[in-house]
Design an enzyme around this catalytic site. Structure first.
Site, PDB file in Angstrom:
ATOM      1  N   ARG A 161      -1.579  39.099  64.323  1.00 47.38           N
ATOM      2  CA  ARG A 161      -0.177  38.696  64.186  1.00 47.38           C
ATOM      3  C   ARG A 161       0.574  39.018  65.471  1.00 47.38           C
ATOM      4  O   ARG A 161       0.320  40.048  66.113  1.00 47.38           O
ATOM      5  CB  ARG A 161       0.481  39.420  63.006  1.00 47.38           C
ATOM      6  CG  ARG A 161       1.995  39.195  62.935  1.00 47.38           C
ATOM      7  CD  ARG A 161       2.595  39.579  61.597  1.00 47.38           C
ATOM      8  NE  ARG A 161       4.055  39.484  61.616  1.00 47.38           N
ATOM      9  CZ  ARG A 161       4.758  38.362  61.538  1.00 47.38           C
ATOM     10  NH1 ARG A 161       4.120  37.204  61.437  1.00 47.38           N
ATOM     11  NH2 ARG A 161       6.072  38.367  61.562  1.00 47.38           N
ATOM     12  N   ILE A 162       1.509  38.129  65.826  1.00 45.82           N
ATOM     13  CA  ILE A 162       2.522  38.423  66.843  1.00 45.82           C
ATOM     14  C   ILE A 162       3.769  38.834  66.072  1.00 45.82           C
ATOM     15  O   ILE A 162       4.287  38.054  65.272  1.00 45.82           O
ATOM     16  CB  ILE A 162       2.851  37.191  67.701  1.00 45.82           C
ATOM     17  CG1 ILE A 162       1.604  36.631  68.390  1.00 45.82           C
ATOM     18  CG2 ILE A 162       3.919  37.518  68.733  1.00 45.82           C
ATOM     19  CD1 ILE A 162       1.849  35.301  69.086  1.00 45.82           C
ATOM     20  N   HIS A 163       4.261  40.042  66.307  1.00 37.00           N
ATOM     21  CA  HIS A 163       5.428  40.527  65.565  1.00 37.00           C
ATOM     22  C   HIS A 163       6.509  40.962  66.544  1.00 37.00           C
ATOM     23  O   HIS A 163       6.282  41.842  67.375  1.00 37.00           O
ATOM     24  CB  HIS A 163       5.034  41.705  64.670  1.00 37.00           C
ATOM     25  CG  HIS A 163       6.109  42.127  63.719  1.00 37.00           C
ATOM     26  ND1 HIS A 163       6.220  41.614  62.438  1.00 37.00           N
ATOM     27  CD2 HIS A 163       7.126  43.011  63.848  1.00 37.00           C
ATOM     28  CE1 HIS A 163       7.260  42.160  61.825  1.00 37.00           C
ATOM     29  NE2 HIS A 163       7.829  43.015  62.673  1.00 37.00           N
TER      30      HIS A 163
ATOM     31  N   GLN B  15       6.608  41.718  56.347  1.00 38.00           N
ATOM     32  CA  GLN B  15       5.537  41.019  57.072  1.00 38.00           C
ATOM     33  C   GLN B  15       4.729  42.005  57.922  1.00 38.00           C
ATOM     34  O   GLN B  15       3.500  41.911  57.979  1.00 38.00           O
ATOM     35  CB  GLN B  15       6.124  39.926  57.958  1.00 38.00           C
ATOM     36  CG  GLN B  15       6.656  38.731  57.182  1.00 38.00           C
ATOM     37  CD  GLN B  15       7.162  37.641  58.102  1.00 38.00           C
ATOM     38  OE1 GLN B  15       7.794  37.909  59.122  1.00 38.00           O
ATOM     39  NE2 GLN B  15       6.885  36.401  57.754  1.00 38.00           N
TER      40      GLN B  15
ATOM     41  N   GLU C 278      14.146  42.196  70.126  1.00 37.84           N
ATOM     42  CA  GLU C 278      14.949  42.374  68.920  1.00 37.84           C
ATOM     43  C   GLU C 278      15.885  41.194  68.667  1.00 37.84           C
ATOM     44  O   GLU C 278      16.426  40.592  69.598  1.00 37.84           O
ATOM     45  CB  GLU C 278      15.786  43.660  69.095  1.00 37.84           C
ATOM     46  CG  GLU C 278      16.747  43.977  67.999  1.00 37.84           C
ATOM     47  CD  GLU C 278      16.059  44.468  66.742  1.00 37.84           C
ATOM     48  OE1 GLU C 278      16.307  43.862  65.679  1.00 37.84           O
ATOM     49  OE2 GLU C 278      15.301  45.454  66.818  1.00 37.84           O
TER      50      GLU C 278
ATOM     51  N   ASP D 215      16.791  30.765  68.765  1.00 36.53           N
ATOM     52  CA  ASP D 215      15.650  31.664  68.958  1.00 36.53           C
ATOM     53  C   ASP D 215      15.407  31.803  70.449  1.00 36.53           C
ATOM     54  O   ASP D 215      15.017  30.855  71.119  1.00 36.53           O
ATOM     55  CB  ASP D 215      14.408  31.108  68.250  1.00 36.53           C
ATOM     56  CG  ASP D 215      13.279  32.130  68.160  1.00 36.53           C
ATOM     57  OD1 ASP D 215      13.265  33.077  68.954  1.00 36.53           O
ATOM     58  OD2 ASP D 215      12.413  31.959  67.280  1.00 36.53           O
TER      59      ASP D 215
ATOM     60  N   ARG E 133      13.332  34.074  71.851  1.00 36.47           N
ATOM     61  CA  ARG E 133      12.095  34.798  72.138  1.00 36.47           C
ATOM     62  C   ARG E 133      11.178  34.026  73.082  1.00 36.47           C
ATOM     63  O   ARG E 133      11.118  32.815  73.050  1.00 36.47           O
ATOM     64  CB  ARG E 133      11.346  35.096  70.833  1.00 36.47           C
ATOM     65  CG  ARG E 133      12.033  36.156  69.991  1.00 36.47           C
ATOM     66  CD  ARG E 133      11.329  36.353  68.676  1.00 36.47           C
ATOM     67  NE  ARG E 133      11.472  35.182  67.812  1.00 36.47           N
ATOM     68  CZ  ARG E 133      10.984  35.120  66.571  1.00 36.47           C
ATOM     69  NH1 ARG E 133      10.318  36.147  66.077  1.00 36.47           N
ATOM     70  NH2 ARG E 133      11.171  34.036  65.838  1.00 36.47           N
TER      71      ARG E 133
END
EC number: 3.5.4.25
Length: 202
Positions: free
Chosen positions: A49-51, A70, A92, A126, A128
């Site tokens: 997972r990428i978290h 998650q 964040e 978004d 990110r």
């Protein structure tokens, strides 16, 4: 992006002992972490997972999002599998930072959805970026993944850096009365892949 590996240590958790690998972006000093569990075979598709960091959900038990649920579900699944990885990226609030996320929450308290709030504050929905994942995955020896995500951007991010995504595994956990609208917005406005069952099942 230039990112350097710093060190590795053990990380005992309720699900088992992970290895924690620290990385630093050379230009910004921003720190990221890769967790691995078991032996990583580069010839196998590795569960992972990428978290992105969510202080409120991951550490403060917020019910406004599904992030903490998650994170815990992914770590548990990796430990149960006996092999896997999790990239914990310090971006964040979909990249706007903690204090701006609190500002966005204030707008949401007044009726805005999660996308509208970010836009009103002058940000994209978004912000990110995922260019740091290539050197992190190279360091831990991952070339093929079974990716736990609902976000198609994360699948594309893996493919864009040459990682083969063998399968996408839905991670639909943590729905509650405080985040139902948030989850629907992620699906309808950000393209996250969630089943209608996830919204209708209490």
């Amino acid at each position: 992006m230039s990112i350097k590996y710093i060190a590795t240590s053990k990380l005992p958790t309720p699900w088992g002992v992970f290895d924690m690998h620290g990385f630093e972006e050379t230009a910004t000093g921003k720190e990221h972490v890769a967790l691995t569990f078991g032996q990583i075979d580069p010839n196998q598709a590795i569960l992972g997972r990428i978290h992105s960091e969510c202080l409120t959900g991951d550490a403060l038990f917020s019910l406004r999002c599904d992030c903490g649920f998650q994170l815990q579900s992914a770590m548990q699944s990796i430990a149960e599998k006996g092999q896997g990885f999790l990239l914990y990226l310090r971006q964040e609030g979909r990249g706007i930072g903690l204090l701006n996320k609190i500002r966005a929450y204030e707008l949401q308290d007044a009726g805005a959805n999660t996308v509208e709030a970010n836009v009103r504050l002058g940000f994209e929905a978004d912000m990110r970026k995922y260019d740091m994942i290539a050197p992190m995955l190279k360091q831990i020896g991952v070339k093929k993944v079974s990716l736990m995500t609902n976000n198609p951007r994360k699948v594309m991010a893996m493919q864009n850096v040459g990682i083969e995504v063998v399968e996408r595994i839905p991670l639909q956990v943590g729905k509650n009365r405080y985040n139902e609208s948030y989850l629907k917005t992620k699906s309808t406005e950000l393209g996250h892949m969630m089943s209608e069952h996830h919204f209708n099942d209490e």
